[in-house]
Design a protein around this motif. Sequence first.
Motif, PDB file in Angstrom:
ATOM      1  N   LEU A   1      10.793 -40.454 -27.210  1.00  0.00           N
ATOM      2  CA  LEU A   1      12.213 -40.816 -27.225  1.00  0.00           C
ATOM      3  C   LEU A   1      13.107 -39.610 -27.005  1.00  0.00           C
ATOM      4  O   LEU A   1      12.795 -38.482 -27.446  1.00  0.00           O
ATOM      5  CB  LEU A   1      12.568 -41.499 -28.543  1.00  0.00           C
ATOM      6  N   LYS A   2      14.221 -39.865 -26.327  1.00  0.00           N
ATOM      7  CA  LYS A   2      15.197 -38.825 -25.998  1.00  0.00           C
ATOM      8  C   LYS A   2      16.542 -39.202 -26.606  1.00  0.00           C
ATOM      9  O   LYS A   2      16.815 -40.383 -26.836  1.00  0.00           O
ATOM     10  CB  LYS A   2      15.352 -38.730 -24.477  1.00  0.00           C
ATOM     11  N   PRO A   3      17.410 -38.226 -26.849  1.00  0.00           N
ATOM     12  CA  PRO A   3      18.745 -38.557 -27.374  1.00  0.00           C
ATOM     13  C   PRO A   3      19.479 -39.572 -26.503  1.00  0.00           C
ATOM     14  O   PRO A   3      20.234 -40.401 -27.030  1.00  0.00           O
ATOM     15  CB  PRO A   3      19.442 -37.202 -27.377  1.00  0.00           C
ATOM     16  N   GLU A   4      19.262 -39.547 -25.212  1.00  0.00           N
ATOM     17  CA  GLU A   4      19.945 -40.487 -24.317  1.00  0.00           C
ATOM     18  C   GLU A   4      19.414 -41.918 -24.446  1.00  0.00           C
ATOM     19  O   GLU A   4      19.971 -42.840 -23.848  1.00  0.00           O
ATOM     20  CB  GLU A   4      19.871 -40.031 -22.857  1.00  0.00           C
ATOM     21  N   ASP A   5      18.349 -42.111 -25.229  1.00  0.00           N
ATOM     22  CA  ASP A   5      17.873 -43.462 -25.518  1.00  0.00           C
ATOM     23  C   ASP A   5      18.649 -44.104 -26.664  1.00  0.00           C
ATOM     24  O   ASP A   5      18.452 -45.287 -26.966  1.00  0.00           O
ATOM     25  CB  ASP A   5      16.382 -43.444 -25.877  1.00  0.00           C
ATOM     26  N   THR A   6      19.515 -43.341 -27.302  1.00  0.00           N
ATOM     27  CA  THR A   6      20.315 -43.876 -28.400  1.00  0.00           C
ATOM     28  C   THR A   6      21.198 -45.004 -27.915  1.00  0.00           C
ATOM     29  O   THR A   6      21.962 -44.847 -26.955  1.00  0.00           O
ATOM     30  CB  THR A   6      21.182 -42.759 -29.003  1.00  0.00           C
ATOM     31  N   ALA A   7      21.068 -46.157 -28.559  1.00  0.00           N
ATOM     32  CA  ALA A   7      21.819 -47.343 -28.149  1.00  0.00           C
ATOM     33  C   ALA A   7      21.508 -48.488 -29.095  1.00  0.00           C
ATOM     34  O   ALA A   7      20.583 -48.412 -29.912  1.00  0.00           O
ATOM     35  CB  ALA A   7      21.443 -47.755 -26.718  1.00  0.00           C
ATOM     36  N   MET A   8      22.279 -49.562 -28.958  1.00  0.00           N
ATOM     37  CA  MET A   8      21.922 -50.833 -29.568  1.00  0.00           C
ATOM     38  C   MET A   8      20.984 -51.527 -28.585  1.00  0.00           C
ATOM     39  O   MET A   8      21.313 -51.634 -27.392  1.00  0.00           O
ATOM     40  CB  MET A   8      23.166 -51.670 -29.806  1.00  0.00           C
ATOM     41  N   TYR A   9      19.860 -51.975 -29.093  1.00  0.00           N
ATOM     42  CA  TYR A   9      18.862 -52.627 -28.254  1.00  0.00           C
ATOM     43  C   TYR A   9      18.864 -54.127 -28.538  1.00  0.00           C
ATOM     44  O   TYR A   9      18.856 -54.550 -29.692  1.00  0.00           O
ATOM     45  CB  TYR A   9      17.482 -52.041 -28.518  1.00  0.00           C
ATOM     46  N   TYR A  10      18.852 -54.896 -27.452  1.00  0.00           N
ATOM     47  CA  TYR A  10      18.893 -56.344 -27.537  1.00  0.00           C
ATOM     48  C   TYR A  10      17.695 -56.946 -26.812  1.00  0.00           C
ATOM     49  O   TYR A  10      17.313 -56.464 -25.740  1.00  0.00           O
ATOM     50  CB  TYR A  10      20.150 -56.897 -26.876  1.00  0.00           C
ATOM     51  N   CYS A  11      17.149 -58.021 -27.365  1.00  0.00           N
ATOM     52  CA  CYS A  11      16.210 -58.792 -26.575  1.00  0.00           C
ATOM     53  C   CYS A  11      16.938 -60.018 -26.024  1.00  0.00           C
ATOM     54  O   CYS A  11      17.931 -60.481 -26.588  1.00  0.00           O
ATOM     55  CB  CYS A  11      14.966 -59.186 -27.361  1.00  0.00           C
ATOM     56  N   ALA A  12      16.446 -60.483 -24.904  1.00  0.00           N
ATOM     57  CA  ALA A  12      17.081 -61.586 -24.202  1.00  0.00           C
ATOM     58  C   ALA A  12      16.013 -62.475 -23.582  1.00  0.00           C
ATOM     59  O   ALA A  12      14.896 -62.020 -23.305  1.00  0.00           O
ATOM     60  CB  ALA A  12      18.020 -61.059 -23.126  1.00  0.00           C
ATOM     61  N   ALA A  13      16.376 -63.736 -23.359  1.00  0.00           N
ATOM     62  CA  ALA A  13      15.422 -64.688 -22.798  1.00  0.00           C
ATOM     63  C   ALA A  13      16.121 -65.664 -21.871  1.00  0.00           C
ATOM     64  O   ALA A  13      17.305 -65.970 -22.043  1.00  0.00           O
ATOM     65  CB  ALA A  13      14.721 -65.453 -23.922  1.00  0.00           C
ATOM     66  N   GLU A  14      15.371 -66.111 -20.895  1.00  0.00           N
ATOM     67  CA  GLU A  14      15.862 -67.167 -20.023  1.00  0.00           C
ATOM     68  C   GLU A  14      14.678 -68.064 -19.690  1.00  0.00           C
ATOM     69  O   GLU A  14      13.577 -67.584 -19.425  1.00  0.00           O
ATOM     70  CB  GLU A  14      16.474 -66.597 -18.743  1.00  0.00           C
ATOM     71  N   ALA A  15      14.921 -69.388 -19.723  1.00  0.00           N
ATOM     72  CA  ALA A  15      13.867 -70.367 -19.468  1.00  0.00           C
ATOM     73  C   ALA A  15      13.619 -70.471 -17.977  1.00  0.00           C
ATOM     74  O   ALA A  15      14.360 -71.142 -17.259  1.00  0.00           O
ATOM     75  CB  ALA A  15      14.252 -71.724 -20.042  1.00  0.00           C
ATOM     76  N   THR A  16      12.620 -69.758 -17.514  1.00  0.00           N
ATOM     77  CA  THR A  16      12.283 -69.770 -16.101  1.00  0.00           C
ATOM     78  C   THR A  16      10.895 -69.185 -15.903  1.00  0.00           C
ATOM     79  O   THR A  16      10.442 -68.375 -16.715  1.00  0.00           O
ATOM     80  CB  THR A  16      13.301 -68.950 -15.285  1.00  0.00           C
ATOM     81  N   ARG A  17      10.242 -69.604 -14.803  1.00  0.00           N
ATOM     82  CA  ARG A  17       8.967 -68.987 -14.421  1.00  0.00           C
ATOM     83  C   ARG A  17       9.194 -67.856 -13.439  1.00  0.00           C
ATOM     84  O   ARG A  17       8.244 -67.165 -13.056  1.00  0.00           O
ATOM     85  CB  ARG A  17       8.039 -70.032 -13.805  1.00  0.00           C
ATOM     86  N   LEU A  18      10.446 -67.685 -13.035  1.00  0.00           N
ATOM     87  CA  LEU A  18      10.755 -66.661 -12.044  1.00  0.00           C
ATOM     88  C   LEU A  18      10.820 -65.280 -12.694  1.00  0.00           C
ATOM     89  O   LEU A  18      11.003 -65.152 -13.912  1.00  0.00           O
ATOM     90  CB  LEU A  18      12.098 -66.961 -11.376  1.00  0.00           C
TER      91      LEU A  18
END
Length: 124
Positions: free
Chosen positions: A85-102
């Motif tokens: 990890l680097k200082p520039e990785d500092t952030a709020m991290y979110y997971c996301a999802a979408e219903a698709t096979r694409l």
Amino acid sequence: QVQLVESGGGSVQAGGSLRLSCAVSGYTSVRYYMGWFRQAPGKEREGVAGIDSNGGTTYADSVKGRFRISQDNAKNTLYLQMNSLKPEDTAMYYCAAEATRLILPLRDSFFRYWGQGTQVTVSS
């Protein structure tokens, strides 16, 4: 409706590691494309990694070779292993999802379902 709950954020020194988890609940019988995003203060949200229902992965250039996205379908959980990890990785991290096979672009406009975020802080 799908609910996403992230965990595993925290504070680490540069060079350290963290593993983020995202618990998925709700309508889980369909296939989803899952992604991790992050947003640093004053910056736009950016895509970090994505994974399709067959396990195919995509990474932002800034994290290739350091981060690994995975999923445990039996546990309905998405992971992001973050190493070097680097200082520039500092952030709020979110997971996301979408219903698709694409395979979706790692742009937030393509995802309907979002978690509340977990903070990652990397000190130098």
